[in-house]
Design a protein around this motif. Structure first.
Motif, mmCIF file in Angstrom:
data_model
loop_
_atom_site.group_PDB
_atom_site.id
_atom_site.type_symbol
_atom_site.label_atom_id
_atom_site.label_comp_id
_atom_site.label_asym_id
_atom_site.label_seq_id
_atom_site.Cartn_x
_atom_site.Cartn_y
_atom_site.Cartn_z
ATOM 1 N N SER A 159 112.172 56.556 37.221
ATOM 2 C CA SER A 159 110.935 56.564 36.437
ATOM 3 C C SER A 159 111.305 56.719 34.973
ATOM 4 O O SER A 159 112.391 57.210 34.639
ATOM 5 N N THR A 160 110.403 56.300 34.118
ATOM 6 C CA THR A 160 110.629 56.365 32.681
ATOM 7 C C THR A 160 109.307 56.564 31.964
ATOM 8 O O THR A 160 108.255 56.154 32.466
ATOM 9 N N THR A 182 114.709 49.389 28.687
ATOM 10 C CA THR A 182 114.940 50.662 29.364
ATOM 11 C C THR A 182 116.427 50.964 29.514
ATOM 12 O O THR A 182 117.229 50.028 29.680
ATOM 13 N N PRO A 183 116.788 52.233 29.480
ATOM 14 C CA PRO A 183 118.181 52.589 29.731
ATOM 15 C C PRO A 183 118.543 52.548 31.218
ATOM 16 O O PRO A 183 119.691 52.800 31.570
ATOM 17 N N LEU A 184 117.590 52.205 32.071
ATOM 18 C CA LEU A 184 117.842 52.165 33.515
ATOM 19 C C LEU A 184 118.601 50.913 33.946
ATOM 20 O O LEU A 184 119.006 50.811 35.106
ATOM 21 N N VAL A 185 118.770 49.929 33.024
ATOM 22 C CA VAL A 185 119.522 48.708 33.346
ATOM 23 C C VAL A 185 120.588 48.469 32.281
ATOM 24 O O VAL A 185 120.441 48.887 31.138
ATOM 25 N N GLY A 224 116.980 58.680 30.665
ATOM 26 C CA GLY A 224 116.116 59.797 30.289
ATOM 27 C C GLY A 224 115.622 59.697 28.856
ATOM 28 O O GLY A 224 114.791 60.489 28.427
ATOM 29 N N ALA A 225 116.138 58.708 28.117
ATOM 30 C CA ALA A 225 115.766 58.563 26.708
ATOM 31 C C ALA A 225 114.407 57.896 26.525
ATOM 32 O O ALA A 225 113.905 57.825 25.421
ATOM 33 N N GLY A 226 113.823 57.391 27.581
ATOM 34 C CA GLY A 226 112.537 56.710 27.460
ATOM 35 C C GLY A 226 112.728 55.220 27.283
ATOM 36 O O GLY A 226 113.838 54.729 27.112
ATOM 37 N N SER A 227 111.624 54.505 27.347
ATOM 38 C CA SER A 227 111.647 53.048 27.300
ATOM 39 C C SER A 227 110.577 52.532 26.351
ATOM 40 O O SER A 227 109.706 53.280 25.922
ATOM 41 N N GLN A 228 110.665 51.237 26.074
ATOM 42 C CA GLN A 228 109.623 50.548 25.307
ATOM 43 C C GLN A 228 109.112 49.409 26.170
ATOM 44 O O GLN A 228 109.893 48.717 26.824
ATOM 45 N N PRO A 262 102.763 56.269 29.017
ATOM 46 C CA PRO A 262 102.659 56.260 30.478
ATOM 47 C C PRO A 262 104.008 56.449 31.160
ATOM 48 O O PRO A 262 105.037 55.975 30.678
ATOM 49 N N GLU A 263 103.971 57.147 32.288
ATOM 50 C CA GLU A 263 105.162 57.241 33.123
ATOM 51 C C GLU A 263 105.130 56.066 34.090
ATOM 52 O O GLU A 263 104.114 55.825 34.748
#
Length: 169
Positions: free
Chosen positions: A92-93, A109-112, A141-145, A162-163
């Motif tokens: 989640s982000t 996102t830092p998730l990819v 964990g830094a968040g996304s745009q 939003p999460e």
């Protein structure tokens, strides 16, 4: 003067270097024309980069509708999201609105670590969309745009944070 002579000799000897020959070539020189043609052929053979066909908003854009340049077809494709059997949860982000001048339906996102296709879900209302996942370069964990078009499709508040649940296809 004695120190200048060896330096001049060294500089003049470099003029015959093959790497400097192109500097002195005349337009219309067959060797130069062949090298340019070879370089152009190599460039043409390169695999084209993924290009988002969504046009950027006009410079005069002022409203949300003017900044969202996605087509009805783009939106319909994004809304056709369904949970795939091969899909995997990335986490989640918390997402903030990205640049409204960056067109398309995407999430940075830092998730990819590379651009991939995926899906995001907004648990507050259950909406889910297909989306392009782009690496943000941040730490997990830094968040996304998220793009303006994606926020609108998720019906998330444009000024909110939003999460989102993120999945890779």
């Amino acid at each position: 003067m004695k120190k200048l002579v060896p330096v001049l000799a060294l500089l003049l000897s470099a003029c015959s270097s093959p790497s400097l020959q192109g500097i002195f070539a005349m337009p219309g020189d067959a060797a130069v024309d062949a090298a340019v043609a070879d370089a152009a052929a190599e460039i043409a053979d390169l695999e084209p980069a993924a290009v988002d066909p969504t046009p950027p908003p006009p410079p005069t854009a002022r409203t949300v509708d003017q900044f969202d340049t996605t087509t009805a077809e783009d939106r319909a494709e994004a809304l056709s999201a369904s949970q795939d059997v091969g899909e995997r949860a990335l986490g989640s982000t918390i997402a903030s609105l990205g640049s409204p001048t960056d067109p398309g339906i995407w999430l940075k996102t830092p998730l990819v670590g590379e651009v991939i296709q995926g899906r995001v879900q907004y648990p507050d209302n259950g909406k889910s969309i297909n989306i392009e996942l782009r690496p943000s370069g941040g730490v997990v964990g830094a968040g996304s745009q998220i793009s303006l078009a994606a926020m609108r499709l998720l019906e998330a508040p444009l000024t909110g944070l939003p999460e989102l649940l993120v999945f890779a296809n």
